[in-house]
Scaffold this active site. Structure first.
Site, PDB file in Angstrom:
ATOM      1  N   LYS A  46     104.634  18.882 118.665  1.00 40.07           N
ATOM      2  CA  LYS A  46     106.016  19.305 118.389  1.00 40.07           C
ATOM      3  C   LYS A  46     106.488  18.730 117.052  1.00 40.07           C
ATOM      4  CE  LYS A  46     107.529  15.362 121.139  1.00 40.07           C
ATOM      5  NZ  LYS A  46     107.966  14.909 122.468  1.00 40.07           N
ATOM      6  N   ARG A 142     117.314  13.773 131.224  1.00 43.87           N
ATOM      7  CA  ARG A 142     117.302  14.502 129.966  1.00 43.87           C
ATOM      8  C   ARG A 142     116.962  15.949 130.266  1.00 43.87           C
ATOM      9  NH1 ARG A 142     112.990  12.799 125.235  1.00 43.87           N
ATOM     10  NH2 ARG A 142     111.558  13.815 126.667  1.00 43.87           N
ATOM     11  N   TYR A 266     122.519   0.919  92.906  1.00 47.79           N
ATOM     12  CA  TYR A 266     123.888   1.207  93.348  1.00 47.79           C
ATOM     13  C   TYR A 266     124.473   0.031  94.131  1.00 47.79           C
ATOM     14  CZ  TYR A 266     123.342   6.218  92.339  1.00 47.79           C
ATOM     15  OH  TYR A 266     123.164   7.430  91.741  1.00 47.79           O
ATOM     16  N   MET A 314     118.498   8.426  96.111  1.00 47.35           N
ATOM     17  CA  MET A 314     118.017   9.705  96.651  1.00 47.35           C
ATOM     18  C   MET A 314     116.579   9.992  96.234  1.00 47.35           C
ATOM     19  SD  MET A 314     119.551  13.542  96.120  1.00 47.35           S
ATOM     20  CE  MET A 314     121.155  13.163  96.806  1.00 47.35           C
TER      21      MET A 314
END
Ligand SMILES: *Cc1c(COP(=O)(O)O)cnc(C)c1O
Length: 381
Positions: A46, A142, A266, A314
């Site tokens: 999956k 679930r 940053y 990023m």
């Protein structure tokens, strides 16, 4: 076992590359198959084979002997059916509302997980013909029949009669921790419910990767590993028997000398405490190198461990390579973000997550290179 580097080829010009060792996946499959026998091994592919590429991983597992496959979504099942015309394919997430016909059309078997799904499958006219699986919940809350739904079915057994069930399964919540008493409790609950529903003669399955290593009582007829095939440790706190499958490398874009007291990245979250050399790499959080690795992650230049400094951005991250030899810390050199010295599980621990999330977040920008099981190398196309 270390993963080899590909030779010169299309990935040489890449800014970052992901090397997937299909031979290691095949070896991991064979190891689990040997340990689980006589239980069979169905493989979880999956989420694009845990981010590694189902189009390559699915056929490699089939070549290694896998005949039963688990995906989550219908769409994944359809894609896998095109790759493997003969395999048994189960869709773990059950019958998507209104989509019953699509499963039958592609010979996919939904794992029915509620009375509503059972009724929808029968109403679509596939009950008596098209095979399906059934999940009974034993502690995940679930998917799968709840205790109340099992009671209802026991009282109204006819609702099951027309179905062509080929698998009855449940899922462990603590399969990676053999010491957790929930494992035995879930197993007992599953056995009891199978008995009450009269399904004991149908192929049964309880174990994913963790449960596959928990001993004979958990193997039943079929185990369903995913993570262990891809090199993650099946049991927490124990030596990992699986071969590493993934190597993730990024190139150094530039090495810069900075003075003591300079801030990095940053938010200026790192300040150098000595004259330093910093290496900037072409990989960032857009590539699945999580921002939580800021000031916490580590990478390897050859055998030399170096820290991530400052925030991951990023498209870039910064390493402090002051202590690495200049011949390793140079523009154009490959750095291992995941590799022989730093496994997926290691990086996950630094990021505060699990290896599953690292793998399934691996970015689309990486040049993907597959090391085949049969010795023929080839880049992804
Ligand atoms: C994902 C999944 C698996 C495989 O789990 P791993 O921990 O990766 O081995 C097996 N069964 C079910 C129901 C799953 O959702």
């Amino acid at each position: 076992m270390p993963i080899a580097e590909p030779g010169a080829g299309p990935t040489e010009i890449a800014a970052a590359r992901l090397i997937v060792d299909l031979g290691a996946i095949a070896g991991n499959f064979r190891l689990i198959a040997k340990r689980a026998a006589p239980a069979a091994v169905g493989v979880a592919v999956k989420a694009d084979a845990y981010g590694l590429g189902m189009a390559r991983v699915g056929p490699a597992l089939h070549d290694a002997g896998a005949r039963v496959f688990f995906v989550a979504w219908l769409e994944e099942g359809i894609a896998l059916r095109h790759l493997l015309p003969e395999a048994e394919i189960f869709c773990l997430n059950g019958v998507a509302p209104g989509a019953a016909d699509a499963y039958a059309a592609h010979r996919l078997m939904p794992i029915l997980g509620s009375l509503e799904e059972i009724d929808e499958w029968r109403a679509a006219g596939h009950g008596g013909k098209a095979p399906a699986g059934l999940q009974i919940d034993s502690g995940m809350a679930r998917l799968g029949l709840s205790a109340e739904e099992v009671d209802q079915l026991v009282a109204d057994r006819q609702r099951l009669d027309g179905l062509n069930l080929t698998l009855v399964m449940s899922h462990l919540s603590c399969g990676d921790d053999p010491a957790d008493p929930l494992n035995l409790a879930q197993r007992a609950s599953f056995e009891r419910d199978r008995g009450r529903l009269g399904l004991v003669s149908i192929r049964s399955s309880l174990a994913a990767s963790g449960g596959s290593f928990q001993g004979l009582d958990f193997l039943l007829d079929l185990v369903r590993p995913g993570a262990a095939l891809y090199g993650l440790a099946p049991l927490m706190g124990q030596a990992n028997l699986m071969a590493q499958v993934v190597r993730l490398q990024a190139k150094i874009l530039q090495v810069r000398r900075v003075d003591r007291g300079m801030t990095v990245g940053y938010g200026a979250t790192h300040r150098t405490t000595r004259p330093s050399r910093l290496a900037t790499l072409s990989t960032g959080y857009a590539d699945g190198y999580f921002r939580s690795l800021s000031n916490r992650g580590h990478a390897y230049l050859g055998p030399v461990r170096v820290p991530v400094v400052g925030r991951v951005s990023m498209d870039l991250l910064t390493l402090d390579v002051t202590d690495a030899p200049p011949e390793l810390a140079r523009r154009g050199a490959w750095v291992d973000l995941i590799g022989p010295h730093h496994t997926v599980d290691d990086l996950a621990a630094e990021a505060g997550t699990i290896g599953y999330e690292i793998l399934t977040a691996l970015g689309a920008r990486y040049a993907r290179h597959y090391l085949p099981a049969d010795g023929k190398a080839g880049a992804a196309t």
